[in-house]
Design an enzyme around this catalytic site. Structure first.
Site, PDB file in Angstrom:
ATOM      1  N   ASP A  64      39.690  43.291  38.888  1.00 55.62           N
ATOM      2  CA  ASP A  64      40.915  43.637  38.177  1.00 55.62           C
ATOM      3  C   ASP A  64      42.122  43.411  39.093  1.00 55.62           C
ATOM      4  O   ASP A  64      41.998  43.457  40.323  1.00 55.62           O
ATOM      5  CB  ASP A  64      40.881  45.101  37.733  1.00 55.62           C
ATOM      6  N   ARG A  65      43.279  43.226  38.488  1.00 55.58           N
ATOM      7  CA  ARG A  65      44.500  42.959  39.256  1.00 55.58           C
ATOM      8  C   ARG A  65      44.700  43.978  40.383  1.00 55.58           C
ATOM      9  O   ARG A  65      45.059  43.627  41.509  1.00 55.58           O
ATOM     10  CB  ARG A  65      45.713  42.985  38.322  1.00 55.58           C
TER      11      ARG A  65
END
Length: 309
Positions: free
Chosen positions: A135-136
């Site tokens: 995830d970012r």
């Protein structure tokens, strides 16, 4: 100048057809075999060969090396923190706040863009092939294959469980029991399309957790301390947001997880770090273990003695 990879057929693979050898021993995809056939890139004992030709022990198979023609993303100057690299694989330490690969409205500024620039500066034209995503706002190990065959071999390891990822996460409170297995299916959230949720009709998802340390962290301007737990987490599957969804379902969302928990004054993102990855080297057959150090925003959650576990 065309390059060829040379293989000598072992006794155990005698009587396989050329196509069977390419698929089961070399793990070539059907699409890649078709491309090699079109390019007349398969030779047996220095002669062109049909795919249904049966092999004998000692035969020499020469296979054309299909070289990359594009990076697949736009090279862009940026920092890459290399944890481990050789001619087949590179493992990077992704900082929080960036994507692994371009997606949607983010064509640039990703780890893949920066890696393409790194290869470009070295004079190497290699398609960017991430084996998995983070995830970012998750930091840590990301593995990239440097060629299509290496990608296929590592993807097979992911499928059969030999490719292992270990995460470190911080949650509020104390898990009971302190060690266990979360075996709950995950599917798309019924009303929030960007989220996932535990659902009976979802796909199987298994997370192993183990409490490494329980400690307290004081909150600025508040008298009482917050009880936190540092967890080691391992995935049997790799579903979108899996760790975040599973821990939130237990009532212990990751500290700072704005999507599945709540904001925290202690950290500006979810406290999740891909701390280690282990896989079998696709060419050498030896075990490779790579670790990413805990980033500063997670380190500052602990006193030095809390990190001794």
């Amino acid at each position: 100048m065309k390059k060829y990879q040379t293989y000598q057929v072992e006794q155990e693979h005698q009587s396989l057809t050329v196509e069977q050898y390419l698929k089961t021993v070399l793990h070539y995809s059907g699409r890649k075999i078709q491309k090699l056939t079109r390019l007349k890139g398969i030779f047996l004992n220095q002669r062109p060969v049909f795919l249904q030709k049966k092999l004998k022990a000692g035969d020499i198979l020469n296979v054309l090396v299909l070289e990359d023609r594009t990076y697949g993303v736009t090279p862009q100057e940026g920092t890459v923190d290399i944890l481990w690299e050789d001619s087949k694989v590179i493992v990077l330490n992704k900082p929080s706040g960036i994507l692994v690969h371009p997606a949607g409205q983010t064509p640039r500024g990703t780890l893949a863009n920066y890696l393409a620039y790194y290869f470009q500066e070295k004079g190497e034209l290699l398609t960017i092939r991430p084996l998995h995503r983070l995830d970012r706002d998750t930091s840590g190990c990301v593995v990239f294959a440097k060629d299509a065959q290496t990608q296929t071999l590592l993807e097979q390891q992911m499928h059969d469980g030999r490719f292992k990822r270990t995460y470190l996460g911080v949650v509020q409170g104390k898990l009971d029991p302190p060690e266990g297995i979360i075996d709950l299916p995950i599917g798309k959230h019924k009303t929030k399309p960007n989220r996932r949720a535990v659902q009976e009709e979802g796909v199987k998802a298994v997370t192993y957790y183990r409490t490494l340390k329980v400690f307290e962290q004081g909150l600025a301007g508040q008298g009482e301390a917050l009880e936190l737990s540092l967890l080691e987490l391992k995935l049997e599957s790799g579903r979108t947001h899996q760790i975040r969804v599973h821990l939130a379902h237990l009532g212990h969302p990751l500290l700072g997880d704005r999507m599945y928990g709540q904001r925290s004054s202690l950290i500006a993102r979810q406290a999740l770090h891909a701390g280690a990855v282990t896989f079998e080297h696709p060419q050498k057959g030896i075990e490779i273990n790579v670790q990413a150090p805990l980033p500063n925003d997670m380190k500052k959650l602990f006193c030095p003695e809390d990190l001794e576990f």
